[in-house]
Design an enzyme around this catalytic site. Structure first.
Site, PDB file in Angstrom:
ATOM      1  CE  LYS A 110      -4.507   0.855   0.186  1.00  0.00           C
ATOM      2  NZ  LYS A 110      -5.617   0.002  -0.278  1.00  0.00           N
TER       3      LYS A 110
HETATM    4  P1  NAD Z   1     -13.400   7.605  -2.612  1.00  0.00           P
HETATM    5  O1  NAD Z   1     -12.412   8.660  -2.370  1.00  0.00           O
HETATM    6  O2  NAD Z   1     -13.885   7.393  -3.996  1.00  0.00           O
HETATM    7  O3  NAD Z   1     -14.683   7.816  -1.660  1.00  0.00           O
HETATM    8  C1  NAD Z   1     -14.597   7.979  -0.282  1.00  0.00           C
HETATM    9  C2  NAD Z   1     -15.971   8.444   0.174  1.00  0.00           C
HETATM   10  O4  NAD Z   1     -16.038   8.425   1.598  1.00  0.00           O
HETATM   11  C3  NAD Z   1     -16.309   9.881  -0.242  1.00  0.00           C
HETATM   12  O5  NAD Z   1     -17.667   9.925  -0.657  1.00  0.00           O
HETATM   13  C4  NAD Z   1     -16.139  10.679   1.052  1.00  0.00           C
HETATM   14  O6  NAD Z   1     -16.960  11.834   1.079  1.00  0.00           O
HETATM   15  C5  NAD Z   1     -16.622   9.643   2.045  1.00  0.00           C
HETATM   16  N1  NAD Z   1     -16.206   9.897   3.419  1.00  0.00           N
HETATM   17  C6  NAD Z   1     -14.999  10.268   3.877  1.00  0.00           C
HETATM   18  N2  NAD Z   1     -15.052  10.416   5.225  1.00  0.00           N
HETATM   19  C7  NAD Z   1     -16.316  10.110   5.583  1.00  0.00           C
HETATM   20  C8  NAD Z   1     -17.020  10.064   6.813  1.00  0.00           C
HETATM   21  N3  NAD Z   1     -16.389  10.353   7.951  1.00  0.00           N
HETATM   22  N4  NAD Z   1     -18.337   9.709   6.813  1.00  0.00           N
HETATM   23  C9  NAD Z   1     -18.968   9.421   5.666  1.00  0.00           C
HETATM   24  N5  NAD Z   1     -18.359   9.435   4.484  1.00  0.00           N
HETATM   25  C10 NAD Z   1     -17.060   9.782   4.440  1.00  0.00           C
HETATM   26  O7  NAD Z   1     -12.745   6.262  -2.026  1.00  0.00           O
HETATM   27  P2  NAD Z   1     -13.109   4.761  -2.376  1.00  0.00           P
HETATM   28  O8  NAD Z   1     -12.155   4.295  -3.417  1.00  0.00           O
HETATM   29  O9  NAD Z   1     -14.572   4.623  -2.561  1.00  0.00           O
HETATM   30  O10 NAD Z   1     -12.656   4.053  -1.012  1.00  0.00           O
HETATM   31  C11 NAD Z   1     -13.530   3.968   0.112  1.00  0.00           C
HETATM   32  C12 NAD Z   1     -13.082   2.788   0.955  1.00  0.00           C
HETATM   33  O11 NAD Z   1     -13.098   1.616   0.142  1.00  0.00           O
HETATM   34  C13 NAD Z   1     -11.653   2.905   1.500  1.00  0.00           C
HETATM   35  O12 NAD Z   1     -11.593   2.270   2.763  1.00  0.00           O
HETATM   36  C14 NAD Z   1     -10.838   2.116   0.497  1.00  0.00           C
HETATM   37  O13 NAD Z   1      -9.629   1.631   1.046  1.00  0.00           O
HETATM   38  C15 NAD Z   1     -11.825   1.006   0.205  1.00  0.00           C
HETATM   39  N6  NAD Z   1     -11.555   0.284  -1.046  1.00  0.00           N
HETATM   40  C16 NAD Z   1     -11.612   0.920  -2.248  1.00  0.00           C
HETATM   41  C17 NAD Z   1     -11.328   0.182  -3.414  1.00  0.00           C
HETATM   42  C18 NAD Z   1     -11.428   0.802  -4.779  1.00  0.00           C
HETATM   43  O14 NAD Z   1     -11.227   0.064  -5.773  1.00  0.00           O
HETATM   44  N7  NAD Z   1     -11.750   2.066  -4.910  1.00  0.00           N
HETATM   45  C19 NAD Z   1     -10.979  -1.163  -3.321  1.00  0.00           C
HETATM   46  C20 NAD Z   1     -10.954  -1.777  -2.066  1.00  0.00           C
HETATM   47  C21 NAD Z   1     -11.240  -1.038  -0.941  1.00  0.00           C
END
Ligand code: NAD
Length: 448
Positions: A107
C-alpha cells in the site's frame, strides 16, 4: 491491545494474532507476517501553483510477496500515516490470498489534502512521488492502484512517469488506468460489483429478500436479461427483493455499490459522505443522487430525500444491509451496539474495530469482512494486469463473469470454514488467507 485501540496497524496485527494459534502457525512465520517486508518513506518537493515549494511525505510499504508481486492502492489523505499504510498493506496480502489471486500485499500514501490542490499540483505531486518510489515498483515487483482520493487519472500519471523513466510504455506498472491507456472494462465498478456479489450470497444464505432466477426470468424484460448477461449473471443470478441498504461513503466503492445493488432490486434507503447524509425509507433514486453529488460535491441537499443525517448516523439506520464504504474505525465499541442491520458488508478497509467486531458477533450480525467484501477491486486489477501483459483485452461481460465466479467461490470457502470451525466470517477469512500465505512461505523455504 486496549479495547479502544484505533491504530490500524495494531488492529491488523491483532487480527493476525487471533488466527495464528488456531492455524498452529510456526512462531517464526507468525513473526515474519506481523511486520512488513519492506518500507519506503520519502520526503519530496513539489512546486505549487503560486510558485512556493512544498515538501510532502509519502510511503510505499510492501507487506509480503510470497504468493507473487505486491499489489495495493495509493491513498491521498491528510490522515495518512506509516502505521495506516502498514495495516492496509497487510490487509492487501490477506485480500489477495482470500480470493486466491497470485499477489502479495502493499500500500502507499501521501499526507496531503487533495481537496485543496489543483489538478496541476496533484499531477506534479503524483509524478514526483512516482519517481521517488520507482525503485521498488514495477509490473513484476509491486503494482499500485487507486484508493481514497486517487483515481484513473492518477494511475495514468504514474504509468506515464514510470514509462518515461524506463523509455518504453509499461502498462502493467499500475491498474485502475483509464480504458484508452490499457485499463480494463469493469475495473471502475469492480470493488462495488464484488461487494454486491458477496451481499447477494449472504442474502441467499439467509433466504432473506431474494428472488430465485427461475422466478424473475419469467417476469423480466429482454433488456433486463441483456443487462444481467453483461453483469456476469447470465440470467442465472438471484434478484434482490427490495432488501433495504444503508451506505456510508459515496465515492467509488459506496456510490457504485448503491447503483449496482439498486439495479439488482435492493432499496437504498440511507447514504452519507464526509459532509453529511440523506435518507428516504421509500428508497433513494441512485442515478439522480449520483448526478446531484457530481454537480454539488455532496449528497446533502438532495431533493429526493426526506431526512437529513450526520455522516455517522447512517451506520445506525434500520436496514437489512449496512455497507460502510468510507474509512477505518467507523464502527467502534461506542456505536456497535446501535447497529441494526442484519448484514454488514465492509466495502471500506478496516471500518470495524476488534471490540466492535465482538459486539456485532454477539448481536448475531453477519459481517462480510473487508478482505472478502471489497476484494473485487483487486481481482479485476489482476485481470487488468494480465490483459496488459498479454496485450489482449477482454469484453466487460468476460470480466464480470470471471469476477462473479471468483467472489462467489471465495465467499463460500470462507462461509464453510466459518460454519465448520464455528467462528465469525472475519476469523474464517483470515484462516483461509493466512494459511495460503504461510503455505507459500513454507514451500518456498527460508533463504539462505
Ligand atoms: P473515494 O475517495 O472514492 O470515496 C470515499 C468516500 O467516503 C467519499 O464519498 C467521502 O466523502 C466519504 N467519506 C470520507 N469520510 C467520511 C465520513 N467520515 N463519513 C462518511 N463518508 C465519508 O474512495 P473509495 O475508493 O470509494 O474508497 C472507500 C473505501 O473503500 C476505503 O476504505 C478504500 O480503502 C476502500 N476500497 C476501495 C477500493 C477501490 O477500488 N476504490 C478497493 C478496495 C477497498
Amino acid at each position: 491491545m486496549s479495547s479502544s485501540e484505533t491504530n490500524p496497524f495494531k488492529i491488523a496485527q491483532s487480527q493476525l494474532d487471533n488466527v495464528a494459534d488456531r492455524l498452529e502457525l510456526k512462531k517464526g512465520i507468525h513473526l515474519f507476517l506481523r511486520t512488513p517486508r519492506r518500507e519506503l518513506s520519502v520526503n519530496f518537493p513539489v512546486r505549487m501553483d503560486n510558485g512556493e515549494i512544498k515538501v510532502f511525505q509519502g510511503y510505499r510499504v510492501q507487506h509480503n510477496m510470497a504468493r507473487g508481486p505486491c499489489k495495493g492502492g495509493i491513498r491521498y489523505h491528510w490522515n495518512v500515516s506509516l502505521d495506516e499504510v502498514r495495516a492496509l498493506a497487510m490487509w492487501m496480502t490477506w485480500k489477495c490470498a482470500v480470493v486466491n489471486i497470485p499477489y502479495g500485499g502493499a500500500k502507499g500514501g501521501i499526507i496531503c489534502n487533495p481537496k485543496e490542490m489543483s489538478q496541476a499540483e496533484l499531477e506534479r505531486m503524483t509524478r514526483r512521488f512516482t519517481t521517488e518510489i520507482s525503485i521498488i515498483i514495477g509490473p513484476e515487483k509491486d503494482i499500485p492502484a487507486p484508493d481514497v482520493y486517487t483515481n484513473a487519472q492518477t494511475m495514468a500519471w504514474i504509468m506515464d512517469t514510470y514509462s518515461s523513466i524506463k523509455g518504453y510504455s509499461v502498462p502493467g506498472v499500475v491498474t485502475g488506468k483509464p480504458i484508452h491507456v490499457g485499463g480494463s472494462l469493469g475495473r471502475n465498478e469492480a470493488t462495488a460489483r464484488g461487494c454486491m456479489f458477496t451481499i447477494r450470497e449472504a442474502l441467499k444464505h439467509f433466504d432473506l429478500k431474494v428472488i430465485p432466477p427461475e422466478q424473475w426470468r419469467k417476469e423480466c424484460s429482454e433488456e433486463e436479461l441483456d443487462k444481467d448477461i453483461c453483469d456476469g449473471d447470465e440470467g442465472t443470478g438471484y434478484k434482490l427483493n427490495k432488501a433495504t441498504v444503508a451506505i456510508q461513503g459515496f465515492g467509488n466503492a459506496g456510490s457504485i455499490s448503491a447503483a449496482l445493488l439498486s439495479a439488482k432490486g435492493a432499496k437504498i434507503i440511507a447514504v452519507s459522505d464526509s459532509k453529511g447524509g440523506v435518507a428516504n425509507k421509500e428508497g433513494l433514486d441512485i442515478p439522480k443522487l449520483i448526478e446531484h453529488k457530481s454537480k454539488t460535491g455532496s449528497v446533502i441537499g438532495f431533493e429526493g430525500a426526506n431526512d437529513d443525517l450526520g455522516p455517522k448516523q447512517v451506520l445506525e439506520f434500520e436496514a437489512d444491509v449496512l455497507v460502510p464504504a468510507a474509512l477505518e474505525n467507523q464502527i467502534t465499541d461506542e456505536n456497535a451496539d446501535n447497529i441494526k442491520a442484519k448484514i454488514v458488508a465492509e466495502a471500506a478497509n478496516g471500518p470495524t474495530t476488534p471490540e466492535a467486531d465482538r459486539i456485532l458477533h454477539e448481536k448475531n450480525i453477519f459481517l462480510i469482512p473487508d478482505i472478502l467484501a471489497n476484494a473485487g477491486g483487486v481481482t479485476v486489477s489482476y485481470f487488468e494486469w494480465v490483459q496488459g501483459l498479454q496485450q489482449f483485452f477482454w469484453s466487460e461481460r468476460d470480466v464480470n463473469v470471471q469476477l462473479r465466479e471468483i467472489m462467489t467461490k471465495a465467499f463460500h470457502e470462507v462461509l464453510q470454514i466459518s460454519e465448520k470451525e464455528k467462528v465469525d466470517m472475519r476469523t474464517a477469512a483470515y484462516m483461509v488467507a493466512v494459511k495460503r500465505v504461510a503455505d507459500a512461505i513454507e514451500h518456498r523455504g527460508i533463504f539462505p
